[in-house]
Design a protein around this motif. Structure first.
Motif, short mmCIF file in Angstrom:
data_model
loop_
_atom_site.label_atom_id
_atom_site.label_comp_id
_atom_site.label_asym_id
_atom_site.label_seq_id
_atom_site.Cartn_x
_atom_site.Cartn_y
_atom_site.Cartn_z
N UNK A 127 -0.37 -1.22 69.43
CA UNK A 127 -0.63 -1.89 68.14
C UNK A 127 -1.12 -3.33 68.31
N UNK A 128 -1.38 -3.72 69.53
CA UNK A 128 -1.83 -5.09 69.79
C UNK A 128 -3.29 -5.13 70.20
N UNK A 141 10.21 5.54 70.97
CA UNK A 141 11.58 5.04 70.88
C UNK A 141 12.53 6.21 70.61
N UNK A 193 3.81 0.05 73.81
CA UNK A 193 3.97 -1.20 73.08
C UNK A 193 2.70 -2.04 72.97
N UNK A 194 1.73 -1.79 73.88
CA UNK A 194 0.47 -2.54 73.79
C UNK A 194 -0.44 -2.00 72.69
N UNK A 212 2.87 -7.06 83.33
CA UNK A 212 3.00 -6.58 81.95
C UNK A 212 4.23 -5.70 81.73
N UNK A 213 4.54 -5.54 80.44
CA UNK A 213 5.63 -4.67 80.01
C UNK A 213 5.36 -3.20 80.35
N UNK A 214 4.11 -2.79 80.20
CA UNK A 214 3.76 -1.39 80.45
C UNK A 214 2.33 -1.26 80.93
N UNK A 215 1.81 -0.04 80.85
CA UNK A 215 0.49 0.31 81.43
C UNK A 215 0.22 -0.54 82.67
N UNK A 241 5.18 3.70 68.48
CA UNK A 241 6.37 2.90 68.81
C UNK A 241 7.63 3.65 68.38
N UNK A 293 1.31 2.29 65.55
CA UNK A 293 2.63 1.89 65.05
C UNK A 293 3.59 3.09 65.14
N UNK A 309 11.49 5.79 79.31
CA UNK A 309 11.30 4.35 79.06
C UNK A 309 9.85 3.92 79.35
N UNK A 351 7.83 4.37 76.30
CA UNK A 351 8.22 3.33 75.34
C UNK A 351 7.55 2.00 75.69
N UNK A 352 7.53 1.67 76.97
CA UNK A 352 6.89 0.42 77.40
C UNK A 352 5.38 0.50 77.28
N UNK A 353 4.83 1.61 77.76
CA UNK A 353 3.37 1.77 77.73
C UNK A 353 2.84 1.67 76.30
#
Lengths: 600, 600
Positions: free
Chosen positions: A436-437, A408, A433-434, A255-258, A404, A401, A426, A429-431
């Motif tokens: 709002x999904x 950032x 991003x999940x 994954x991107x984060x977490x 983010x 939201x 960073x 920022x990555x963590x």
């Protein structure tokens, strides 16, 4: 990259904005005395700051890993989770009857914020466990409760939520996992679930999967879904662990984060069927799952606030330390710490204002939830239930939201160093991003806000909250009228404009949701963001009024609150009119659907 | 995850908005006939789509790596760069005299966009080489030009820009690298440079470092900085490579994104001094470097557009493929591709509208640059130079900040899959995050826009561009007046409001920059964003007018352009008023600096 819990702001909001005294007077919450609450918050701050926060970077660098069907978590996580359980933190809001502390959500929420700010990946395990506990409390039989709740609440076992399948993400109607009844009353579960947070790990003795599945002959769509408990290890009647159940972790995601939080693909029933136990009644699974999901959605909103505060703290530390360039106002001939540059200050204040506003709204909502459950009379309970339910999608959608933007900005404050992973900005920022999904994307929250929370009751809940905002505007008028108070004047004007914009947006949604569904649902995210700005701004306004009156009692704290609220008024609230324009502008063009798909 | 260059939109903008005919008629650009330009764009689209784009994911998965002082790039990069050079792509805008193609920037810019959309990490090597070429063309002696330019332009050697040092990032006054003159006219360079993009690699035979350093006795601050050429390998008089110079790559950074692009720490002079050659005159290094930087800033703006388009293309592909949920308007009883859901459509259209608007502005600016250099009369050249220089910080700041939103929306469209690295959406989100930082952060651009570009000429350039916007508003009035044209009407109203907001903001900046520097510079990013929205909106408006007139010639293309412009008008332009409020709201509170540092 340390984390210091914002206990002062938390206690301010709990006491002054969320009404701790009132909550502590509710039946069942008598133990939540001011002293106890302060002690709990202080202990949580200490524990999460000292034990959990130091594991955050390690979790990113040495994520959970999968080997032959087993997940190994980051070194240190298992021991920290043991301490978390022993400290009673998993049980903080859960019933005393099953070993919990039975404290109000108003006390549990800041603890959740601190845990998430300390370590988002770590906190997810406890959050999912909370969800499983909620579902069992809501619909589990006494036997299931007795068998699972004490161990979950003690932090000895953990829980998961198994909804998503490859073809069924936001749309649970497409669910295919099936559960076949057995002669002994249990079921055998077969299917594949994806995106299962902490679906496997080595931090607890057992994992209690809550799984959505269909029974034979169940109606199609969401009305044919049932909820099952499927433990990783079966539990004997004496409470000891029995055989390994037929559920396998076949992989985890990159994954991107977490990254420390394992996101598992779980395979149920490849070797004869995973033994599961029905929770509540057949075909009511989605209803029960919504109980979990509403708690989880609120929790994810709190995650947005938490990661924002963590990013803010890190950016402030860097901005105070990094020396670069002379000030634009010529006040120094030497280069200064970048916190003295107006744009850096603007970024930091924006991060701070957004975070404080969202924190206040989340804690006020937590108090509403407590009132919805514990107020003595049914009318009050119903009122606060409706207000809380209106706020949940706003808190989930807006706070995530916002996170983010805040994370950032946290990178941006660091300049080039922000892009280097060692700096740590960073990771936030990555963590973030999940957020709002998962637990329903921002669009899902926004559609919930439009459909179930605004249109279904004809705008009753929305207008009740607007009436509350109006009371604050009245208080601002008094405060601004007292003379030279620039902050109150600015807030009076800007909150007034923004509240009117939200009022018109509510009317627009009510009038057009049936007539022009594509336009209204195409603008639903703007509607959610407008509600988010106005309602977090409202809390900043309430804080401002208190701070103006109490300023002499604690100059440092209240002066900062006033300046932050003034920033919110002047810099953030004006966005409300742009959002209103986006909402009403969506009308008449079929909600952006007039451009043929082939032309994208 | 393929990339298809938007050649149709590029050719539309080049011809209809940027005035290719006019540019092709300028002295020196006679070869840029419509046919040639179309052929070049078509070839670039093919080359970048087929050769460069497929290496993008590999670059992320197998980034550049450092071993014993040498950097190994991603497998395939070196061969691709060889093809890039052989195809003449490095030399596209550079002088024929040194082997370039001498085409206008208006033709080079879309090629740059395509290269960056194909592969941001790969493109950086060519972009930095462009910068080195520009600097040598500007100030290099004939000998330096003859020695270095043909090989750089042929893509056989590459270039770097060495500005940043650990203590000197945005603030070059703090630079410490020193250059000691030698008897033979060369210098010995000593110092440490960080964040050097492609500071070492294995894609070319030689690397030509352009290095800022101080000579003995040079004035303090930025007035004592000189520019040097320091090649990795010395170059013999016959052009062959000589000894290895004393510049070492001591490490590369572990970054959030653009991982294939090595970001080096370079150590100059650890073994007796790196041999360097003065470019131009001593102490004028910053001036020369600004030539490179202005080109590079424009280029980074184009990177923002490029990564936005790549993210858009990927999101569209996913949204057409992924089936989930029934439509909210009840038009289907089955789940549909998510592109049919209004909020997904809103996100895709926003991505598209922002990208198209920024692309148009970048190409119009490229034409201005061509006119600034090649228009026959000095007055015209001066006018376009001033307009171009006004636009550079806007394009850099706006397009890169926008790319954060667009790539984030790209992730959001993918839902949970967006957070999984294999999907590829997250790479764009990570890659984009450097863009508002390097070559001058957004605040640096915004301060440039306020100070050098608005205040210094008393608002002349700003107002000249506003006058151009007014002409477009007049054209919209005609177009809207023709009757039922909803898009022109909406754009007429919204661009009108937004332009007035920008006009007032220009006045505010002019009036208050000296009086309240902290307020104005604290609001400078809002000012830049306001300019970005208005000027990209202006280009969408110009496109709308053309599309309205020419619709029957190409219904599919022009209908999409009209719908996109209408979205821009209704959904994006209203943000202008919020930005104006943020700018004027900053006044009177000392630019957010009234809150004491200790209270953060």
């Amino acid at each position: 990259m340390s984390y210091t819990a914002p206990t002062k702001d938390i206690l301010f909001v709990i006491r002054e904005l969320a009404g701790l005294t009132k909550i502590a007077s509710l039946p069942g919450y008598e133990d939540a005395t001011p002293d106890t609450v302060e002690a709990v918050i202080g202990e949580a701050a200490k524990f999460h700051g000292e034990v959990i926060a130091p594991l955050n970077v390690a979790g990113d660098k040495q994520p959970s890993s999968w080997h032959d069907g087993e997940v190994r978590t980051t070194p240190g996580f298992a021991e920290a989770f043991r301490q978390f359980g022993e400290g009673g933190w998993q049980g903080i809001v859960h019933p005393v009857e099953f070993g919990g502390q039975g404290l109000p959500k108003l006390v549990g929420t800041p603890c959740m914020e601190m845990m998430n700010a300390a370590n988002l990946s770590f906190a997810l395990c406890a959050m999912l466990t909370d969800g499983a506990i909620e579902a069992l409390l809501t619909a589990g039989s006494d036997e299931l409760k007795q068998r699972f709740l004490p161990r979950l609440i003690a932090g000895e076992w953990t829980g998961t939520m198994n909804l998503t399948e490859p073809q069924a993400g936001s749309d649970l109607a497409l669910l295919r996992t099936r559960a076949e009844p057995q002669a002994d009353g249990s079921y055998k579960v077969f299917g594949t679930k994806i995106f299962i947070t902490y679906g496997d790990h080595d931090m607890a003795d057992n994992i209690v999967h809550l799984v959505l599945a269909r029974t034979p002959g169940a109606p199609e769509g969401v009305k044919g879904i049932s909820l099952f408990v499927v433990p990783k290890f079966l539990v004997n009647d004496d409470g000891s662990l029995g055989a390994r159940n037929d559920v396998q972790c076949v992989s985890i995601e990159h994954k991107l984060g977490i990254k420390a939080s394992p996101t598992a693909v779980l395979q149920f029933g490849d070797h004869g069927g995973a033994i599961g136990y029905l929770v509540g009644e057949e075909n009511r699974g989605l209803e029960y799952m919504f109980v979990m999901m509403n708690a989880a959605r609120f929790g994810v909103g709190v995650q947005g606030i938490a990661i924002s505060d963590r990013a803010y703290q890190q950016a402030v530390a860097y901005a105070k330390d990094r020396v670069q360039s002379r000030p634009v106002d010529g006040s120094s001939r030497e280069a200064v710490a970048i916190i003295h540059h107006p744009d850096v200050r603007r970024m930091l204040t924006e991060m701070r204002a957004l975070t404080e506003g969202a924190r206040a709204l989340s804690l006020v909502a937590a108090a509403y939830s407590d009132l919805a459950h514990h107020a003595p009379d049914a009318y009050t309970r119903a009122q606060f239930k409706s207000a809380y339910e209106f706020l949940v999608p706003v808190i989930k959608g807006w706070s995530t939201e916002m996170s983010l933007d805040v994370t950032s900005l946290g990178v941006q404050v660091h300049g080039g160093m922000g892009f280097i992973e060692e700096t740590g900005a960073a990771q936030h920022f990555r963590d973030a991003r999940i957020l709002p999904i998962y637990e329903g994307t921002t669009a899902i929250q926004a559609n919930d806000l439009v459909g179930r929370k605004t249109v279904r009751d004809g705008g009753l809940a929305a207008r009740a909250i607007l009436a509350e905002v109006d009371q604050t505007i009245d208080a601002l008028r008094v405060c601004a009228g007292s003379g030279a108070d620039a902050a109150c004047s600015a807030m009076f004007v800007q909150l007034g404009y923004a509240r009117m914009a939200l009022g018109r947006a509510v009317d627009f949604v009510l009038e057009n949701a049936a007539k022009e569904p594509n336009a209204v649902f195409g603008a639903s995210v703007a509607y959610l963001k407008l509600a988010g700005i106005v309602l977090t701004g409202w809390q900043m306004a309430r804080a401002l009024v208190v701070a103006t009156h109490k300023r002499s009692e604690d100059e440092a704290f209240y002066a900062a609150k006033i300046a932050t609220a003034e920033f919110f008024a002047k810099q953030i609230l004006p966005r409300a009119t742009a959002l209103e324009a986006a909402i009403t502008g969506a009308s008449g063009e079929d909600g952006f659907l007039n451009l043929d798909e082939s032309r994208f």
